[in-house]
Write an enzyme that holds these catalytic residues in place. Structure first.
Site, mmCIF file in Angstrom:
data_model
loop_
_atom_site.group_PDB
_atom_site.id
_atom_site.type_symbol
_atom_site.label_atom_id
_atom_site.label_comp_id
_atom_site.label_asym_id
_atom_site.label_seq_id
_atom_site.Cartn_x
_atom_site.Cartn_y
_atom_site.Cartn_z
ATOM 1 N N LYS A 14 0.802 -1.223 0.000
ATOM 2 C CA LYS A 14 0.000 0.000 0.000
ATOM 3 C C LYS A 14 0.836 1.275 0.000
ATOM 4 C CE LYS A 14 -3.873 -2.325 0.240
ATOM 5 N NZ LYS A 14 -4.816 -2.375 -0.897
ATOM 6 N N LYS A 74 1.074 4.964 -5.208
ATOM 7 C CA LYS A 74 1.573 3.619 -5.464
ATOM 8 C C LYS A 74 2.289 3.536 -6.812
ATOM 9 C CE LYS A 74 -2.418 1.999 -2.903
ATOM 10 N NZ LYS A 74 -3.808 1.547 -3.074
ATOM 11 N N GLU A 165 -5.994 -2.244 -10.673
ATOM 12 C CA GLU A 165 -7.047 -2.142 -11.682
ATOM 13 C C GLU A 165 -7.782 -0.809 -11.559
ATOM 14 O OE1 GLU A 165 -8.530 -6.554 -12.826
ATOM 15 O OE2 GLU A 165 -9.221 -5.857 -10.877
#
Length: 217
Positions: A14, A74, A165
């Site tokens: 994360k 990220k 995604e």
């Protein structure tokens, strides 16, 4: 290699340590493993875009603005980011290129073997194009096989990774000019080393029990 331990210990990162870079030799090995991913009838309907510069990662991060802003760090803080792209069509040119490469790599003992391979692959392409009418979905499934290969490979190399995604594929396709090249973005993989601030690193992994997910005949 203890693949069970790899599967148990890897997790979705994360937060990344932006100061740490993956050694080039490690990236080269991972990409070579990725290139050798399996695909149905060796169709290889994919392309991989690798960003390792601040400028390149910033271009990819444009696709996370707004709704998917939680994924921006990220991408920006990772060492490397791979965009997994799928062909928008299984073209004659691609089919011919795969067949020619197989021949160059010594896959055929004679001309009949080459013809059989070509006909078999085209049969499945036609099946998904005309009968099942799911050619795009079928090609994307092959790309996800490659994605799984990369995830396990990252774990084997001691890398942290994040499957993403949550991005706008239209934005990313436009930024990279993918559709003009016959591809579309499907999924993104961030790679690097976790930050001490990554809360997910200390959480236990949770999966449904074996008795639920397996049936033995």
């Amino acid at each position: 290699m203890d693949t069970v331990s790899l599967a148990k210990n890897r997790y979705t990162t994360k937060a990344y340590d932006a100061s740490r870079r993956i050694p080039q030799a490690t990236i080269d090995a991972l990409l070579e493993q990725l290139r050798h991913s399996p695909s149905s009838v060796n169709s290889q309907p994919w392309h991989f875009i690798v960003a390792d510069s601040a400028e390149g990662k910033a271009r990819l991060a444009k696709s996370t603005q707004g709704t998917h802003a939680y994924n921006t760090p990220k991408i920006l803080d990772a060492s490397h980011v791979i965009v997994f792209c799928t062909r928008t069509d299984m073209t004659e040119g691609h089919l011919d290129a795969v067949l020619d490469q197989e021949a160059a790599d010594g896959r055929f003992r004679d001309e009949q073997a080459r013809i059989t391979q070509n006909n078999g692959r085209r049969h499945y392409v036609g099946l998904h194009r005309y009968d099942s009418k799911d050619l795009q979905h079928w090609m994307e499934k092959q790309t996800y096989l490659a994605f799984g290969t990369a995830m396990l490979g990252a774990a084997a190399h001691g890398l942290d990774a994040t499957p993403i995604e949550g991005f706008d594929s239209k934005v990313l396709d436009a930024e990279l000019g993918l559709r003009e090249r016959g591809y579309t973005s499907v999924v993104v993989l961030s790679l690097g080393y976790r930050s001490d601030a990554d809360f997910n690193a200390g959480l236990s992994k949770s999966r449904l029990p074996a008795s639920t997910v397996f049936t033995f005949l």
